[in-house]
Design an enzyme around this catalytic site. Structure first.
Site, PDB file in Angstrom:
ATOM      1  N   SER A 199      -2.822  -1.366   7.141  1.00 33.87           N
ATOM      2  CA  SER A 199      -2.386  -0.486   8.564  1.00 33.87           C
ATOM      3  C   SER A 199      -2.278  -1.872   9.572  1.00 33.87           C
ATOM      4  O   SER A 199      -2.797  -1.909  11.010  1.00 33.87           O
ATOM      5  CB  SER A 199      -3.495   0.208   9.721  1.00 33.87           C
ATOM      6  N   GLY A 211       2.545  -2.243   4.808  1.00 35.00           N
ATOM      7  CA  GLY A 211       2.845  -1.560   3.907  1.00 35.00           C
ATOM      8  C   GLY A 211       4.106  -0.510   5.597  1.00 35.00           C
ATOM      9  O   GLY A 211       5.287  -1.238   5.057  1.00 35.00           O
ATOM     10  N   GLY A 212       3.307   0.067   5.742  1.00 36.95           N
ATOM     11  CA  GLY A 212       4.290   1.002   6.279  1.00 36.95           C
ATOM     12  C   GLY A 212       5.241   0.226   7.741  1.00 36.95           C
ATOM     13  O   GLY A 212       5.688   0.507   7.886  1.00 36.95           O
ATOM     14  N   GLU A 250      -2.985   1.468  -5.253  1.00 39.56           N
ATOM     15  CA  GLU A 250      -2.426   2.950  -5.605  1.00 39.56           C
ATOM     16  C   GLU A 250      -2.101   3.346  -7.257  1.00 39.56           C
ATOM     17  O   GLU A 250      -2.046   3.530  -7.617  1.00 39.56           O
ATOM     18  CB  GLU A 250      -1.017   2.744  -4.730  1.00 39.56           C
ATOM     19  N   ASN A 255       5.167  -4.280   0.963  1.00 38.78           N
ATOM     20  CA  ASN A 255       5.548  -3.947   0.550  1.00 38.78           C
ATOM     21  C   ASN A 255       6.092  -2.517   1.073  1.00 38.78           C
ATOM     22  O   ASN A 255       5.235  -1.233   1.250  1.00 38.78           O
ATOM     23  CB  ASN A 255       3.979  -3.280  -0.255  1.00 38.78           C
ATOM     24  N   TRP A 256       7.268  -2.008   0.419  1.00 41.84           N
ATOM     25  CA  TRP A 256       7.939  -0.988   0.878  1.00 41.84           C
ATOM     26  C   TRP A 256       8.003   0.516  -0.225  1.00 41.84           C
ATOM     27  O   TRP A 256       8.078   1.655   0.190  1.00 41.84           O
ATOM     28  CB  TRP A 256       9.903  -1.116   0.813  1.00 41.84           C
ATOM     29  N   LYS A 257       6.855  -0.237  -1.056  1.00 43.51           N
ATOM     30  CA  LYS A 257       6.393   0.983  -2.192  1.00 43.51           C
ATOM     31  C   LYS A 257       7.064   1.862  -2.148  1.00 43.51           C
ATOM     32  O   LYS A 257       8.331   1.378  -2.518  1.00 43.51           O
ATOM     33  CB  LYS A 257       4.766   2.023  -1.049  1.00 43.51           C
ATOM     34  N   HIS A 281      -2.442  -4.073  -6.539  1.00 46.85           N
ATOM     35  CA  HIS A 281      -2.526  -3.201  -5.418  1.00 46.85           C
ATOM     36  C   HIS A 281      -3.132  -1.615  -5.897  1.00 46.85           C
ATOM     37  O   HIS A 281      -3.299  -1.443  -7.025  1.00 46.85           O
ATOM     38  CB  HIS A 281      -0.602  -1.951  -5.699  1.00 46.85           C
ATOM     39  N   GLY A 306      -2.061   2.972   4.948  1.00 42.54           N
ATOM     40  CA  GLY A 306      -2.068   4.067   5.288  1.00 42.54           C
ATOM     41  C   GLY A 306      -2.551   4.743   6.127  1.00 42.54           C
ATOM     42  O   GLY A 306      -2.510   6.092   6.592  1.00 42.54           O
ATOM     43  N   GLU A 308      -6.830  -5.646   0.358  1.00 42.80           N
ATOM     44  CA  GLU A 308      -6.323  -4.699   0.880  1.00 42.80           C
ATOM     45  C   GLU A 308      -7.430  -3.417   0.579  1.00 42.80           C
ATOM     46  O   GLU A 308      -8.105  -2.581  -0.501  1.00 42.80           O
ATOM     47  CB  GLU A 308      -5.334  -4.107   0.311  1.00 42.80           C
TER      48      GLU A 308
HETATM   49  P1  13P Z   1       0.055   0.252   5.555  1.00 42.44           P
HETATM   50  O1  13P Z   1       0.125  -1.709   6.280  1.00 42.44           O
HETATM   51  O2  13P Z   1       0.384   1.543   5.338  1.00 42.44           O
HETATM   52  O3  13P Z   1      -1.481   0.256   5.379  1.00 42.44           O
HETATM   53  O4  13P Z   1      -0.167  -0.235   3.521  1.00 42.44           O
HETATM   54  C1  13P Z   1      -0.619  -1.434   3.609  1.00 42.44           C
HETATM   55  C2  13P Z   1      -0.248  -1.734   1.584  1.00 42.44           C
HETATM   56  O5  13P Z   1      -1.030  -1.407   0.857  1.00 42.44           O
HETATM   57  C3  13P Z   1       0.489  -3.161   1.398  1.00 42.44           C
HETATM   58  O6  13P Z   1       0.511  -3.113   0.343  1.00 42.44           O
END
Ligand code: 13P
Length: 250
Positions: free
Chosen positions: A213, A234-235, A98, A9-11, A96, A174, A168
């Site tokens: 993470s 994510g990251g 967010e 997930n590149w956000k 998600h 993050g 999650e």
């Molecule tokens: P991180 O891997 O940056 O913690 O993000 C997880 C995430 O929200 C994937 O959807």
């Protein structure tokens, strides 16, 4: 046997140059085929580039990070499921944390988005998880159970055959604070058990991903748990080497 899935997930990150470089790095590192499923979820505007670069690699799929509940119409600024299909998406992330926290998406909206995805042939990756306050108040199962039940009640148990779930924990997204393999496994087992009351076979086959993470160094300990079938990253999905390291841990 459930296949491992690693979804990136590149956000809201990237530009045309960085996206091209990242895709080239992932494609080169993964090769043509393998025994895991890899899904890339870029910002919408990069989907044409993703589709072009990934289409000849059978283990690679792509998806949206969100969709609207409607299939078309006067919804300025939104993206519909059929549009994602138009660019070859097979998956879409819904619910998600967010989206839930920044855009006020309720359990019902998340369920409606999952329904909209299924309606046009997309596999929803339905996200759920508790906040730190909820975990500390010992409410993790209550919160995750409620988020899960909203989807099952709205869509019906048959729909469980066509979706992916991502656990999650909000406090791990993050933050660098990963759930321990044991903490994550406990919630994954809870999710599978709760689903099995509605549809035992679908629950057994359900891919339940862990997100929060995940890094190359902790991925294999997480993925080796019996109810953790892969990750939503994510990251670390924004760095080809890190993402490949996680894929190889699967
Ligand atoms: P991180 O891997 O940056 O913690 O993000 C997880 C995430 O929200 C994937 O959807």
């Amino acid at each position: 046997m459930r296949r491992t899935m690693v979804a990136g997930n590149w956000k809201m990150n990237g530009n045309q140059v960085s996206v091209a470089g990242l895709l080239d790095g992932v494609v080169e590192g993964l090769g043509k085929s393998g025994d895991i499923d890899v899904v890339i979820c870029p910002p919408f505007v990069y989907l044409p580039m993703v589709a072009e670069k990934l289409s000849s690699h059978e283990m690679l799929a792509w998806g949206g990070q969100n969709l609207d509940t409607h299939a078309s119409g006067a919804y300025t600024g939104e993206i519909a499921g059929p549009m994602l299909r138009d660019f070859g998406c097979r998956f879409v992330i819904v619910g998600h944390s967010e989206r839930r926290s920044h855009y006020g998406e309720s359990d019902l909206i998340v369920a409606e988005k999952a329904a909209a995805a299924l309606e046009c042939g997309l596999t929803p990756i339905v996200c759920m998880g508790e906040t730190l306050e909820e975990r500390e108040a010992d409410q993790t199962e209550e919160v995750v159970g409620r988020q899960l039940d909203a989807v099952v009640v709205c869509l019906g148990s048959e729909a469980l055959e066509h979706m992916v779930i991502a656990y999650e924990p909000v406090w791990a997204i993050g933050t660098g604070l990963t759930a321990t393999p044991e903490q994550a496994q406990a919630v994954h087992a809870f999710i599978r058990q709760r689903l099995s009351a509605s549809h035992a076979r679908a629950a057994e086959g359900m891919q339940i991903l862990y997100g929060g993470s995940v890094k190359p160094g902790n991925a294999s300990a997480l993925f080796s748990q019996p109810d953790i079938d892969g990750g939503l990253i994510g990251g670390a999905a924004l760095d080809a080497d890190d993402f490949l390291g996680i894929c190889k841990a699967g």
